[in-house]
Enzyme design. Structure first.
Site, short mmCIF file in Angstrom:
data_model
loop_
_atom_site.label_atom_id
_atom_site.label_comp_id
_atom_site.label_asym_id
_atom_site.label_seq_id
_atom_site.Cartn_x
_atom_site.Cartn_y
_atom_site.Cartn_z
N ALA A 47 0.81 -1.22 0.00
CA ALA A 47 0.00 0.00 0.00
C ALA A 47 0.85 1.28 0.00
CB ALA A 47 -0.95 -0.01 1.20
N ILE A 51 2.24 1.91 -7.01
CA ILE A 51 0.88 1.62 -7.49
C ILE A 51 -0.12 1.93 -6.39
CG2 ILE A 51 -0.69 -0.20 -8.31
CD1 ILE A 51 1.70 -1.50 -9.69
N ARG A 129 12.34 -7.52 -9.31
CA ARG A 129 13.53 -8.25 -9.79
C ARG A 129 14.74 -7.32 -9.75
NH1 ARG A 129 13.20 -12.06 -15.06
NH2 ARG A 129 15.32 -12.80 -15.12
N ARG A 135 15.03 -15.60 -12.86
CA ARG A 135 13.58 -15.68 -12.74
C ARG A 135 13.17 -16.67 -11.65
NH1 ARG A 135 9.21 -17.31 -16.86
NH2 ARG A 135 10.81 -18.60 -17.73
N ASN A 142 9.08 -14.31 -4.20
CA ASN A 142 7.68 -13.87 -4.22
C ASN A 142 6.72 -15.02 -3.93
OD1 ASN A 142 7.87 -11.09 -4.52
ND2 ASN A 142 8.37 -11.31 -6.68
N GLY A 167 1.13 -8.01 -8.31
CA GLY A 167 2.58 -8.15 -8.12
C GLY A 167 3.13 -9.25 -9.01
N ASN A 168 4.24 -8.96 -9.65
CA ASN A 168 4.80 -9.88 -10.65
C ASN A 168 5.72 -10.95 -10.08
OD1 ASN A 168 3.62 -9.06 -13.08
ND2 ASN A 168 4.88 -7.20 -13.08
N ASP A 196 -2.24 -4.51 -20.13
CA ASP A 196 -1.85 -4.90 -21.49
C ASP A 196 -2.99 -4.66 -22.48
OD1 ASP A 196 0.56 -5.98 -20.31
OD2 ASP A 196 -0.72 -7.59 -19.58
N ARG A 199 -3.23 -0.91 -23.08
CA ARG A 199 -2.13 -0.48 -23.95
C ARG A 199 -2.41 -0.86 -25.40
NH1 ARG A 199 2.61 -2.73 -19.86
NH2 ARG A 199 2.97 -0.77 -18.73
N HIS A 224 1.15 -12.40 -18.18
CA HIS A 224 1.50 -10.98 -18.16
C HIS A 224 3.03 -10.89 -18.21
CE1 HIS A 224 1.81 -6.79 -17.20
NE2 HIS A 224 2.55 -7.07 -16.15
N1 LIG Z 1 0.18 -6.97 -13.58
C1 LIG Z 1 0.54 -5.80 -14.07
O1 LIG Z 1 0.04 -5.37 -15.11
C2 LIG Z 1 1.55 -4.93 -13.36
C3 LIG Z 1 1.80 -3.63 -13.82
C4 LIG Z 1 2.72 -2.84 -13.16
C5 LIG Z 1 3.40 -3.35 -12.05
N2 LIG Z 1 3.15 -4.61 -11.63
C6 LIG Z 1 3.83 -5.18 -10.46
O2 LIG Z 1 3.23 -4.63 -9.29
C7 LIG Z 1 4.15 -4.74 -8.21
C8 LIG Z 1 4.17 -3.45 -7.41
O3 LIG Z 1 4.66 -2.39 -8.22
P1 LIG Z 1 5.01 -0.97 -7.56
O4 LIG Z 1 5.47 -0.11 -8.68
O5 LIG Z 1 3.92 -0.48 -6.69
O6 LIG Z 1 6.28 -1.37 -6.67
P2 LIG Z 1 6.93 -0.57 -5.47
O7 LIG Z 1 8.28 -1.19 -5.25
O8 LIG Z 1 6.80 0.89 -5.63
O9 LIG Z 1 5.99 -0.96 -4.23
C9 LIG Z 1 5.88 -2.26 -3.77
C10 LIG Z 1 5.47 -2.16 -2.32
O10 LIG Z 1 5.16 -3.48 -1.90
C11 LIG Z 1 5.65 -3.63 -0.59
N3 LIG Z 1 5.77 -5.05 -0.34
C12 LIG Z 1 6.75 -5.90 -0.74
N4 LIG Z 1 6.51 -7.13 -0.25
C13 LIG Z 1 5.34 -7.05 0.42
C14 LIG Z 1 4.60 -7.98 1.17
N5 LIG Z 1 5.01 -9.24 1.32
N6 LIG Z 1 3.46 -7.57 1.76
C15 LIG Z 1 3.04 -6.30 1.64
N7 LIG Z 1 3.74 -5.36 0.98
C16 LIG Z 1 4.87 -5.74 0.37
C17 LIG Z 1 6.95 -2.84 -0.56
O11 LIG Z 1 7.32 -2.48 0.76
C18 LIG Z 1 6.57 -1.64 -1.40
O12 LIG Z 1 6.05 -0.58 -0.62
C19 LIG Z 1 5.49 -5.14 -8.84
O13 LIG Z 1 5.66 -6.53 -8.68
C20 LIG Z 1 5.29 -4.82 -10.30
O14 LIG Z 1 6.12 -5.61 -11.12
C21 LIG Z 1 2.24 -5.41 -12.25
#
Ligand SMILES: NC(=O)c1ccc[n+]([C@@H]2O[C@H](COP(=O)([O-])OP(=O)(O)OC[C@H]3O[C@@H](n4cnc5c(N)ncnc54)[C@H](O)[C@@H]3O)[C@@H](O)[C@H]2O)c1
Length: 365
Positions: A47, A51, A129, A135, A142, A167-168, A196, A199, A224
């Site tokens: 949170a 994102i 990553r 990977r 994760n 989350g990826n 996607d 886009r 994804h």
């Molecule tokens: N599916 C999609 O289309 C898509 C698109 C964009 C990003 N993503 C993925 O979304 C994820 C988040 O992106 P972001 O830009 O917000 O990253 P970010 O690094 O800005 O934020 C991630 C947050 O998650 C927290 N976090 C990590 N592990 C956690 C856990 N176990 N429990 C709770 N919180 C945890 C971190 O402390 C951090 O605040 C990434 O894995 C990114 O690759 C997916």
């Protein structure tokens, strides 16, 4: 119950949010008596991340569940001082918006409290990553996160909980969460491919010099990742098949696909940070599309647990063309799949099978 609560009767309704520094228990501060509609509880992991910073304000404003549905946000972060400080700041900003629909916040690093009674679990947080990481390493790190989150969801969430993994690598993370959530139906788990789809729609609209609202029936198949297949053959522009409107087949088969598949990397290169606002927007779109009836004849993209449709291995979290009646969803059947599409779909399925094999020990059911 209107105004029968002492806090509401004898004091001004207070919305506060505290992130404990030393203990990580949840504090719920809540006003539930000002609306006849019960609030939905929505958990967001990560949170305090990028994102999260876009997403929470959209949910609280009513963009996700509509202008009359109150919400209580469960904000989940890791037990790290910096992350929890940042989360505290986010809570302060949520307060400062005085959103009429936001009826409470629970800010915590305790998964049990974080998922307690939630109707939606938006699993955004994940470890990114890093350089030199394979990977397999990322999937392993994760994987553990999504194992414990799946377990906590099964134990503490509401029976109608629906989980969307962002989350990826989101498809396989969703598979891990689902596999570790006994008792929660598989059809209540999703992974996000809406970014996607969005886009792809914009690229097609730009190429055809038309408005993006004219692009419909755009399904993203598979993972994804860069193997995803945005299906331009079955997509339509103003009701007509895309290849009839965009005759430049090489552009569709090469430039278009590559642009969509590599858009994430292009944004990182330009912005120095990964896409966040557009990802948050796609989370809003996904939940809205699952919870409102799909327009007649249209479909949208979301990864769901494969039932074998289109010959995909059962049990993979695979992005399909999906329709919803607002409550239940179904995979759109019998779309034509030509040899070009079949090869793309097979490649993305192969990648998901490979990912599944890498996390086999995390998949108890
Ligand atoms: N599916 C999609 O289309 C898509 C698109 C964009 C990003 N993503 C993925 O979304 C994820 C988040 O992106 P972001 O830009 O917000 O990253 P970010 O690094 O800005 O934020 C991630 C947050 O998650 C927290 N976090 C990590 N592990 C956690 C856990 N176990 N429990 C709770 N919180 C945890 C971190 O402390 C951090 O605040 C990434 O894995 C990114 O690759 C997916």
């Amino acid at each position: 119950m209107l105004w029968s609560d002492p806090a509401a009767t004898f004091g001004s309704p207070v919305r506060t949010c505290e992130v404990p520094n030393s203990t990580y228990s949840a504090r719920s501060n809540w006003i539930t008596h000002m609306s006849s509609t019960s609030p939905l509880r929505v958990a967001v992991t990560g949170a305090a991340g990028q994102i999260g910073y876009s997403l929470l304000f959209r949910i609280a404003s009513g963009a996700m569940f509509g202008p009359t549905q109150p919400v209580i946000l469960h904000l989940i972060e890791i037990p790290d001082e910096k992350a929890l400080r940042a989360l505290q700041g986010v809570c302060m900003e949520l307060e400062d918006c005085a959103f009429p629909l936001l009826k409470g916040t629970v800010a915590t690093s305790d998964l049990n409290a974080g998922f307690q009674g939630v109707n939606w679990a938006l699993l955004v947080g994940a470890v990114p990553r890093k350089a030199g990481m394979e990977r397999k390493d990322l999937l392993g790190i994760n994987g553990k996160i999504f194992t414990s989150q799946g377990q906590a969801i099964a134990q503490h969430a509401a029976s109608d909980v629906r989980t969307l993994v962002v989350g990826n690598p989101c498809n396989t993370n969703a598979l891990i969460a689902l596999s570790n959530a006994p008792g929660v139906p598989r059809d209540q788990f999703f992974a996000m491919t809406m970014l996607d789809e969005n886009r792809a729609k914009t690229q097609l609209a730009k190429k055809a010099s038309t408005d993006v609202t004219g692009v419909t029936n755009l399904a993203v198949w598979g993972n994804h990742s860069t193997t995803m297949f945005p299906d331009f053959f079955n997509a339509k522009i103003n009701g007509r098949p895309v290849p009839d409107i965009i005759g430049h087949r090489e552009w569709l088969e090469k430039d278009f696909l590559t642009t969509v598949q590599k858009r994430g990397a292009a944004i990182i290169e330009a912005r120095g940070l990964s896409s966040a606002a557009s990802a948050a927007n796609a989370v809003v779109d996904t939940v809205r599309k699952l919870t409102t009836p799909t327009p007649t004849g249209d479909w949208f993209s979301v990864a769901v647990c494969s039932d074998g449709s289109y010959g995909i291995e059962k049990g993979l979290m695979f992005s399909y063309p999906v329709r919803s009646d607002g409550r239940k969803w179904e995979i759109v059947q019998d779309l034509p799949v030509n040899p070009f599409s079949q090869a793309k779909i097979a490649a993305t399925e192969a990648e998901l099978k490979e990912e599944k094999a890498l996390v086999a020990e995390l998949l108890p059911r």
